[in-house]
Write a protein that holds these residues in place. Structure first.
Motif, PDB file in Angstrom:
ATOM      1  N   VAL A 125     -52.386 112.774 118.168  1.00  0.00           N
ATOM      2  CA  VAL A 125     -53.073 111.507 118.391  1.00  0.00           C
ATOM      3  C   VAL A 125     -54.395 111.576 117.629  1.00  0.00           C
ATOM      4  O   VAL A 125     -55.244 112.423 117.913  1.00  0.00           O
ATOM      5  CB  VAL A 125     -53.299 111.249 119.891  1.00  0.00           C
ATOM      6  N   ILE A 126     -54.518 110.717 116.646  1.00  0.00           N
ATOM      7  CA  ILE A 126     -55.726 110.628 115.819  1.00  0.00           C
ATOM      8  C   ILE A 126     -56.110 109.155 115.708  1.00  0.00           C
ATOM      9  O   ILE A 126     -55.296 108.266 115.990  1.00  0.00           O
ATOM     10  CB  ILE A 126     -55.505 111.247 114.411  1.00  0.00           C
ATOM     11  N   ASP A 127     -57.330 108.886 115.312  1.00  0.00           N
ATOM     12  CA  ASP A 127     -57.819 107.507 115.234  1.00  0.00           C
ATOM     13  C   ASP A 127     -56.938 106.615 114.361  1.00  0.00           C
ATOM     14  O   ASP A 127     -56.778 105.430 114.642  1.00  0.00           O
ATOM     15  CB  ASP A 127     -59.257 107.467 114.713  1.00  0.00           C
ATOM     16  N   GLU A 128     -56.351 107.180 113.312  1.00  0.00           N
ATOM     17  CA  GLU A 128     -55.541 106.386 112.388  1.00  0.00           C
ATOM     18  C   GLU A 128     -54.308 105.781 113.062  1.00  0.00           C
ATOM     19  O   GLU A 128     -53.759 104.796 112.581  1.00  0.00           O
ATOM     20  CB  GLU A 128     -55.123 107.223 111.177  1.00  0.00           C
ATOM     21  N   LEU A 129     -53.872 106.335 114.196  1.00  0.00           N
ATOM     22  CA  LEU A 129     -52.730 105.751 114.906  1.00  0.00           C
ATOM     23  C   LEU A 129     -53.024 104.328 115.365  1.00  0.00           C
ATOM     24  O   LEU A 129     -52.124 103.515 115.502  1.00  0.00           O
ATOM     25  CB  LEU A 129     -52.328 106.597 116.114  1.00  0.00           C
ATOM     26  N   LYS A 130     -54.285 104.019 115.585  1.00  0.00           N
ATOM     27  CA  LYS A 130     -54.666 102.671 116.034  1.00  0.00           C
ATOM     28  C   LYS A 130     -54.368 101.612 114.979  1.00  0.00           C
ATOM     29  O   LYS A 130     -54.286 100.427 115.292  1.00  0.00           O
ATOM     30  CB  LYS A 130     -56.136 102.647 116.440  1.00  0.00           C
ATOM     31  N   GLU A 131     -54.209 102.029 113.748  1.00  0.00           N
ATOM     32  CA  GLU A 131     -53.864 101.097 112.670  1.00  0.00           C
ATOM     33  C   GLU A 131     -52.421 100.597 112.805  1.00  0.00           C
ATOM     34  O   GLU A 131     -52.087  99.498 112.373  1.00  0.00           O
ATOM     35  CB  GLU A 131     -54.069 101.772 111.309  1.00  0.00           C
TER      36      GLU A 131
END
Length: 128
Positions: A25-31
Motif C-alpha cells: 500500500v503506497i500513496d500511488e494506489l490512490k490514483e
C-alpha cells in the motif's frame, strides 16, 4: 499492478479487473480509483513477504487497506501461500476482513477453483 478493462463493441467499459501484483500500500494506489472509479474485481496478491525485516508484499492488513483504497465490488485474495517465504497466511487477511466488515465483498478460492462473474449485457464469463 495491472488493470484489465473489458469493453463493449461501442467501446464502453463493461468490466474491470485490477490485479495488484506483488506490491505494498503506497500513496500511488490512490490514483487507481481516480482513473477507474468502478472496479468489479480486485485480485489481491498477499503473503506478507519480508526481506531483511522489511515488508515487500502485502500482508492481511495491507490487503484490506488496498481494498478500501481501490474499492472493488469484489476482492479475491491470491498468491498468499505459493512460497515458503510468505509470513502472513490467509487467516491474517480473513481476520482483517472480518474486523473491517468487508466479508460480503470478499470471495475466497482454493487452488484450482474458478470464479464466475457477470459482465453487463452478456452471458457469464469464466476466468481460469
Amino acid at each position: 499492478g495491472s488493470m484489465l478493462e473489458f469493453q463493449s463493441a461501442s467501446g464502453a467499459a463493461t468490466f474491470r479487473i485490477y490485479i495488484t501484483g506483488d506490491t505494498l500500500v503506497i500513496d500511488e494506489l490512490k490514483e487507481i480509483p481516480r482513473r477507474y472509479p468502478t472496479i468489479d474485481v480486485a485480485l489481491l496478491h498477499l503473503g506478507g513477504t519480508r526481506v531483511l525485516g522489511l515488508l515487500v508484499t502485502m500482508d492481511g492488513k495491507q490487503g484490506v487497506e488496498a481494498m478500501r483504497i481501490v474499492n472493488p465490488r469484489r476482492g479475491i485474495p491470491i498468491h498468499y501461500n505459493d512460497y515458503d517465504r510468505f509470513e502472513s497466511p490467509l487467516s491474517d487477511f480473513q481476520e482483517e476482513v472480518k474486523a473491517a466488515g468487508l466479508q460480503d465483498r470478499v470471495h475466497y478460492l482454493r487452488h484450482g477453483e474458478t470464479y464466475n462473474f457477470e459482465v453487463q449485457g452478456s452471458a457469464a464469463m469464466r476466468p481460469r
